[in-house]
Design a protein around this motif. Structure first.
Motif, PDB file in Angstrom:
ATOM      1  N   ILE A   1      -5.977  13.500   0.269  1.00 18.83           N
ATOM      2  CA  ILE A   1      -5.383  12.170   0.303  1.00 18.83           C
ATOM      3  C   ILE A   1      -3.945  12.269  -0.184  1.00 18.83           C
ATOM      4  CG2 ILE A   1      -5.474   9.800  -0.600  1.00 18.83           C
ATOM      5  CD1 ILE A   1      -7.855  10.544   1.228  1.00 18.83           C
ATOM      6  N   VAL A   2      -3.069  11.531   0.481  1.00 19.75           N
ATOM      7  CA  VAL A   2      -1.659  11.445   0.093  1.00 19.75           C
ATOM      8  C   VAL A   2      -1.366  10.001  -0.308  1.00 19.75           C
ATOM      9  CG1 VAL A   2       0.727  11.551   0.948  1.00 19.75           C
ATOM     10  CG2 VAL A   2      -0.918  13.338   1.580  1.00 19.75           C
ATOM     11  N   LYS A   3      -0.700   9.850  -1.442  1.00 22.12           N
ATOM     12  CA  LYS A   3      -0.172   8.551  -1.869  1.00 22.12           C
ATOM     13  C   LYS A   3       1.328   8.587  -1.637  1.00 22.12           C
ATOM     14  CE  LYS A   3       0.480   7.783  -6.243  1.00 22.12           C
ATOM     15  NZ  LYS A   3       0.300   7.496  -7.677  1.00 22.12           N
ATOM     16  N   ALA A   4       1.869   7.528  -1.033  1.00 21.75           N
ATOM     17  CA  ALA A   4       3.296   7.493  -0.727  1.00 21.75           C
ATOM     18  C   ALA A   4       3.798   6.054  -0.804  1.00 21.75           C
ATOM     19  CB  ALA A   4       3.553   8.077   0.657  1.00 21.75           C
ATOM     20  N   TYR A   5       5.115   5.937  -0.755  1.00 16.30           N
ATOM     21  CA  TYR A   5       5.763   4.627  -0.791  1.00 16.30           C
ATOM     22  C   TYR A   5       6.745   4.526   0.365  1.00 16.30           C
ATOM     23  CZ  TYR A   5       3.661   4.294  -5.350  1.00 16.30           C
ATOM     24  OH  TYR A   5       2.743   4.256  -6.362  1.00 16.30           O
ATOM     25  N   THR A   6       6.848   3.302   0.904  1.00 15.48           N
ATOM     26  CA  THR A   6       7.717   3.090   2.054  1.00 15.48           C
ATOM     27  C   THR A   6       8.132   1.627   2.138  1.00 15.48           C
ATOM     28  OG1 THR A   6       7.888   3.293   4.450  1.00 15.48           O
ATOM     29  CG2 THR A   6       5.720   2.731   3.580  1.00 15.48           C
ATOM     30  N   PRO A   7       9.349   1.360   2.652  1.00 10.66           N
ATOM     31  CA  PRO A   7       9.739  -0.023   2.903  1.00 10.66           C
ATOM     32  C   PRO A   7       9.187  -0.540   4.228  1.00 10.66           C
ATOM     33  CG  PRO A   7      11.560   1.432   3.434  1.00 10.66           C
ATOM     34  CD  PRO A   7      10.462   2.299   2.856  1.00 10.66           C
ATOM     35  N   LEU A   8       8.551   0.333   5.014  1.00 16.08           N
ATOM     36  CA  LEU A   8       8.060  -0.031   6.340  1.00 16.08           C
ATOM     37  C   LEU A   8       6.833  -0.939   6.262  1.00 16.08           C
ATOM     38  CD1 LEU A   8       8.378   3.480   8.009  1.00 16.08           C
ATOM     39  CD2 LEU A   8      10.003   1.574   8.135  1.00 16.08           C
ATOM     40  N   GLU A   9       6.603  -1.652   7.350  1.00 15.04           N
ATOM     41  CA  GLU A   9       5.422  -2.500   7.473  1.00 15.04           C
ATOM     42  C   GLU A   9       4.241  -1.684   8.000  1.00 15.04           C
ATOM     43  OE1 GLU A   9       5.087  -5.548   6.287  1.00 15.04           O
ATOM     44  OE2 GLU A   9       7.145  -5.327   5.550  1.00 15.04           O
ATOM     45  N   VAL A  10       3.068  -2.241   7.918  1.00 15.84           N
ATOM     46  CA  VAL A  10       1.836  -1.530   8.229  1.00 15.84           C
ATOM     47  C   VAL A  10       1.825  -0.947   9.649  1.00 15.84           C
ATOM     48  CG1 VAL A  10       0.501  -3.586   8.907  1.00 15.84           C
ATOM     49  CG2 VAL A  10      -0.670  -1.584   7.986  1.00 15.84           C
ATOM     50  N   THR A  11       2.267  -1.710  10.643  1.00 12.84           N
ATOM     51  CA  THR A  11       2.248  -1.189  12.017  1.00 12.84           C
ATOM     52  C   THR A  11       3.228  -0.041  12.183  1.00 12.84           C
ATOM     53  OG1 THR A  11       3.785  -2.909  12.706  1.00 12.84           O
ATOM     54  CG2 THR A  11       1.443  -3.318  13.109  1.00 12.84           C
TER      55      THR A  11
END
Length: 166
Positions: A56-66
């Motif tokens: 499993i990878v945990k990450a952060y992003t400003p992007l939306e789910v799609t």
């Protein structure tokens, strides 16, 4: 800028070390502040095939789910995965968005993914990486869910696997 927390499952059973490393490298380029669970080997589920590597990878992003989901599918394609395959089959790289900010989503994709509760190769790495996070549907932590899981249902083996870029 608000960052969205995503949990992504990574799996491979074709040239699994190569494609697991390639998948992690791609995720590291696309998302910020990524961290990984340990890697586990598991038997194929739903078909007769070679054993998988899973993490499993945990990450952060400003992007939306799609947008996140589209990136994951592109990374899979870039690593030889075709989506005309049947559901249960061997694959070079399988990237599944498991959760997005702990919210429940029904359209355009279903989150949290149901296999969190049914597959040891998803639940054990989640319990390791984010033990205190709450599953949005059950209200239980991933540690609690793993403690309650029937560990005779699926066997896992830890794999000595390091990836220095993460």
């Amino acid at each position: 800028m608000t960052l969205n927390k995503v949990l992504i499952s990574v799996g491979s059973n074709i040239e699994r070390e190569k494609y697991t490393r390639a998948g992690l490298a791609s995720l590291d380029r696309q998302f910020s502040d990524i961290s990984c669970s340990g890697v586990y080997e598991s038997e194929a589920v739903g078909f007769n095939g070679s054993a998988f590597y899973n993490l499993i990878v945990k990450a952060y992003t400003p992007l939306e789910v799609t947008q996140v989901n589209d990136i994951l599918k592109r990374i899979e394609r870039d690593n030889g995965r075709t989506h005309s395959e049947k559901k249960f089959c061997s694959r070079t790289l399988d990237l599944d968005l498991l959760t997005f900010n702990q919210v429940i989503i029904r359209q355009p994709i279903v989150l949290p993914r149901e296999e969190i509760l049914y597959n040891a190769f998803v639940l054990q790495p989640l319990a390791e990486l984010v033990p205190a996070d709450i599953h949005p549907v059950t209200g239980k932590t991933y540690r609690q869910l793993w403690q309650e899981y029937d560990k005779t249902a699926q066997r896992l083996w830890p794999v000595d696997f390091t990836w220095s870029d993460v």
